[in-house]
Design a protein around this motif. Sequence first.
Motif, PDB file in Angstrom:
ATOM      1  N   LYS A 136       0.814  -1.123  -0.099  1.00 29.47           N
ATOM      2  CA  LYS A 136      -0.175   0.091   0.178  1.00 29.47           C
ATOM      3  C   LYS A 136       0.877   1.232  -0.154  1.00 29.47           C
ATOM      4  CE  LYS A 136      -4.385  -1.620   1.835  1.00 29.47           C
ATOM      5  NZ  LYS A 136      -4.161  -2.668   3.153  1.00 29.47           N
ATOM      6  N   ALA A 137       2.002   1.092   0.610  1.00 19.72           N
ATOM      7  CA  ALA A 137       2.963   2.375   0.672  1.00 19.72           C
ATOM      8  C   ALA A 137       3.823   2.600  -0.474  1.00 19.72           C
ATOM      9  CB  ALA A 137       3.779   2.266   1.985  1.00 19.72           C
ATOM     10  N   GLY A 138       3.560   1.481  -1.567  1.00 13.98           N
ATOM     11  CA  GLY A 138       4.411   1.867  -2.800  1.00 13.98           C
ATOM     12  C   GLY A 138       5.677   0.813  -2.909  1.00 13.98           C
ATOM     13  N   ILE A 139       5.638  -0.044  -2.177  1.00 14.64           N
ATOM     14  CA  ILE A 139       6.811  -0.997  -2.592  1.00 14.64           C
ATOM     15  C   ILE A 139       6.197  -2.348  -2.984  1.00 14.64           C
ATOM     16  CG2 ILE A 139       8.748  -2.433  -1.354  1.00 14.64           C
ATOM     17  CD1 ILE A 139       8.500  -0.199   1.072  1.00 14.64           C
ATOM     18  N   PRO A 140       6.702  -2.480  -4.298  1.00 10.91           N
ATOM     19  CA  PRO A 140       6.063  -3.607  -4.749  1.00 10.91           C
ATOM     20  C   PRO A 140       6.677  -4.971  -4.137  1.00 10.91           C
ATOM     21  CG  PRO A 140       7.523  -2.564  -6.335  1.00 10.91           C
ATOM     22  CD  PRO A 140       7.749  -2.014  -5.070  1.00 10.91           C
ATOM     23  N   ALA A 141       5.899  -5.530  -3.355  1.00  7.94           N
ATOM     24  CA  ALA A 141       6.032  -6.903  -2.669  1.00  7.94           C
ATOM     25  C   ALA A 141       4.997  -7.705  -2.723  1.00  7.94           C
ATOM     26  CB  ALA A 141       6.696  -6.855  -1.274  1.00  7.94           C
TER      27      ALA A 141
END
Length: 324
Positions: free
Chosen positions: A272-277
Amino acid sequence: MSVHAATAVACPNIAFIKYWGNRDHPTRLPENGSISMNLSELTTRTRVTFDPSLPNDIFDLNGIRQTTASLQRVTSHLNLIRGLRGVSTRAHVHSENNFPAGAGIASSASAFAALTLAAVNALGLEMSEKDLSRLARRGSGSACRSIPSGFVEWYRGISDIDSFAVSIAKPSHWDLVDCIAVVESGHKKTGSTEGHKLASTSPLQNARVQDTDRRLDRCRDAIIARDFETFAEIIEQDSNLMHAVMMTSRPALLYWEPATIEIIKAVQTWRKAGIPAAYTVDAGPNVHIISEAKSLDAIKHRLSSLPGVKEILIAHPGGPAKIV
Ligand code: PMV
């Protein structure tokens, strides 16, 4: 027959679309097709020496002589391969994993891929990748996916003849990375061979199996297009579906520990915070966090601050099983 030996190396693999449940247990014909990625940095190296002077097979794993079920499983697999060559010569098998024995990383895929390739080679059998994959499947289902290179799909097939794995993309196709958060290093209580037998006792297994083609198509397309968002959504759903089946089997299998949930929730927040994981969990409590290589440092940093994480292993897309 004189002494014949060969050594093979194979990587384990992480399934993105999971295999859970067999149509036929002895031949490990799966209920559904699956998709995985080989894990480059983790390897099993196996030397097989057929020696006419041996009265029985010998199996040394990480320097420790095996005497019980694991020796029996190796002997059964060697019997299949000896049968193809029409010989009965016993073998000495030396196998070493380069990953920590207690790290809770399933080694049966790399173990049976390396054992199959080394034994076939030592006996001078000529075999295609497809036939090696079919044969490895008989030792451990997921081992058939450790024979081809990179990103791999195992076709469910109709029978033994057409249930095998093929490469759908080379390792260099997509710079994904698997960050394995080890939360518990002990042996799992119920191994996958027994687990597959329980799958059909869950009322959810049929629904999971019926929906497989949709998940396979979505996952394969996302890999080919390097579409991380779609990929993340489908691998998490697939992992949750398998664990829903496990949790609703009789007896129920609950592989997760509190730290497993803690990591799953953290991964959702990071995305959600923009780190693709994205997370995926096999038949154990450890969490595989899949990301693109560019996000690895951010993920490692965040993971190491979670109290339940005991160790972190890193693996990139790996090549095929090889003779060395
Ligand atoms: O190959 P097996 O019998 O160890 O089964 C593997 C099962 C899972 O790891 C849970 C899923 C998979 O597809 O690898």
